[in-house]
Design an enzyme around this catalytic site. Structure first.
Site, mmCIF file in Angstrom:
data_model
loop_
_atom_site.group_PDB
_atom_site.id
_atom_site.type_symbol
_atom_site.label_atom_id
_atom_site.label_comp_id
_atom_site.label_asym_id
_atom_site.label_seq_id
_atom_site.Cartn_x
_atom_site.Cartn_y
_atom_site.Cartn_z
ATOM 1 N N ASP A 178 -9.625 2.975 -2.904
ATOM 2 C CA ASP A 178 -8.455 4.243 -2.046
ATOM 3 C C ASP A 178 -6.178 3.487 -1.751
ATOM 4 O O ASP A 178 -6.621 2.299 -1.907
ATOM 5 C CB ASP A 178 -8.546 4.356 -0.660
ATOM 6 C CG ASP A 178 -8.933 3.087 0.511
ATOM 7 O OD1 ASP A 178 -8.412 2.493 0.589
ATOM 8 O OD2 ASP A 178 -8.025 3.311 1.056
ATOM 9 N N GLU B 221 -10.307 1.220 2.745
ATOM 10 C CA GLU B 221 -9.714 0.280 3.091
ATOM 11 C C GLU B 221 -8.458 0.205 4.032
ATOM 12 O O GLU B 221 -8.258 0.081 5.494
ATOM 13 C CB GLU B 221 -9.779 -0.763 1.660
ATOM 14 C CG GLU B 221 -8.589 -1.987 2.817
ATOM 15 C CD GLU B 221 -7.591 -2.511 2.993
ATOM 16 O OE1 GLU B 221 -7.558 -3.435 3.396
ATOM 17 O OE2 GLU B 221 -6.723 -2.344 2.627
#
Length: 414
Positions: A84, A178
């Site tokens: 991400d 994350e």
């Protein structure tokens, strides 16, 4: 060692085209479908390279194995990165381009005018004469952490193409979400099976990090009372006024914009509401555990004080710990840090050990039983339109990963 620079850069550029921004507003995992699209693409790439035991679960966690080559007694080493990109800034339709940087400011976009200046970003000057990857200023770049993904895959590709290099079993792990603090939530440490690992997720060149903030998130709910302002004397309780008062009672110099290195802070990052009700969210950060606990107690005392002033139940404070300083987990196995430093020196870098002023999956994984320091990924100015990635730095990330795996192969597992 001669890695294919063109292949590495093209690999990174291909990953930037995936919109994989995470979003804390959604409870699903991964929080956005784009992360799973990238995960499936990467799984296919790893299969094409010839890796084994490739597993992609429904939550977007991807793992794979490169079996040992001539080092059956070496420890199993993991390399980790996250899919991400940060929700702080746009990550769709990234238009990455390579600039041959000759010094001075860089015009990212002429209309609208978006200029990355050396006055604002003096670290640019370190890369004069190098190729730098930038965006058009309307999105972030995604080097955090697609540079880490690209470097890991290219390092593994190099080892596959050079079977004369002995190494132990290597485990790869790629995780979602994350950036919103959930990257380790559903990571199966036991199934991963590594003795130790490294996240490749730090900024700049040559960094290794094994200290990070102790972190908590706080949410303050304020209940006001709305009365017509023309007849509100001694009746109205303005929740917005109380929210502002609470913020002003925080130590003035203990905010992110005034702190560095090991200095902790309070960070109000969201405030909204009305006279009737308001919500304030803030981050609590400190490297020292005792000071961290002290900060949480301080917020509690502020809420109690304002409840005494405005009436019991006016303020509701919720504090939730997020992660802790991984140093206490890394120190007993400090050889994993020394190994990484040796690898950096082997590729001509001087290791820089600095505390992380933020969090990393490695911190949570370390407390879950997988010692996991954080290595540099080469980029700068993450989470915004001025993010950039020097090409030689990206190359050094991949070279360092190869050296880490070569040196780990020389260790005999206890």
């Amino acid at each position: 060692m001669t890695l294919d620079k063109t292949s590495l850069v093209n690999r990174f550029l291909s990953y930037t085209r995936f919109d994989s921004r995470s979003d804390a507003a959604f409870d699903c995992c991964p929080s956005t479908p784009g992360q799973l699209v990238l995960a499936k693409h990467l799984a296919a790439e790893l299969k094409e390279l010839g890796l084994s035991d490739i597993r992609l679960d429904e939550n977007g966690y991807l793992t794979a194995t490169l079996p040992a080559n001539g080092c059956p007694n070496a420890p199993t080493v993991g390399l980790l990165a996250h899919f991400d990109t940060a929700p702080d800034f746009a990550g769709k339709d990234v238009k990455a381009r390579i600039v041959s940087y000759q010094g001075g400011d860089i015009t990212l976009n002429e209309d609208p005018a978006i200029i990355m200046t050396t006055a604002d970003f003096p670290e640019l000057s370190q890369y004069e004469g190098q190729d730098i990857i930038v965006t058009d200023g309307t999105t972030l770049l995604g080097a955090d952490d697609k540079a880490g993904i690209a470097a890991i895959v290219s390092a593994i590709e190099y080892l596959i193409h050079h079977p004369e290099i002995p190494h132990g079993t290597i485990r790869l792990g790629f995780t979602p979400d994350e950036e919103i603090g959930r990257g380790a939530d559903r990571f199966d440490v036991a199934a991963f099976g590594a003795d130790f690992a490294y996240t490749i997720d730090g900024e700049g060149l040559g960094g290794i990090e094994y200290e990070n903030f102790n972190a908590a998130n706080a949410k303050l709910l304020i209940h006001g009372r709305n009365v017509h302002p023309g007849a509100s004397k001694h009746k109205m309780i303005n929740a917005l006024t109380i929210a502002a008062e609470f913020q002003m009672m925080l130590p003035a110099g203990e905010k992110p914009e005034y702190t560095a290195d090991y200095e902790g802070f309070f960070h109000v990052n969201q405030m909204n509401g009305s006279v009737e009700s308001a919500e304030l969210k803030l981050l609590i950060r400190d490297h020292d555990r005792a000071n961290f606990e002290k900060r949480k107690r301080y917020l509690t005392s502020l809420a109690q004080l304002l409840n005494e002033k405005y009436g019991s139940g006016t303020l509701e404070l919720e504090i939730k710990d997020s992660y802790y300083n991984m140093r206490e987990q890394i120190e007993p196995v400090f050889h994993v840090v020394e190994l990484a430093c040796e690898a950096m020196k082997a590729v001509g870098l001087e290791p820089k050990t600095t505390p992380i002023r933020g969090g990393t999956d490695g911190a949570r994984l370390s407390f879950m039983g997988l010692p996991c320091p954080n290595l540099f990924s080469g980029g700068h100015n993450a989470h915004g339109k001025f993010e950039f990635l020097p090409v030689p730095s990206l190359l050094k990330v991949a070279e360092t990963a190869v050296e880490v795996l070569k040196l780990a192969g020389q260790i005999k597992k206890k």
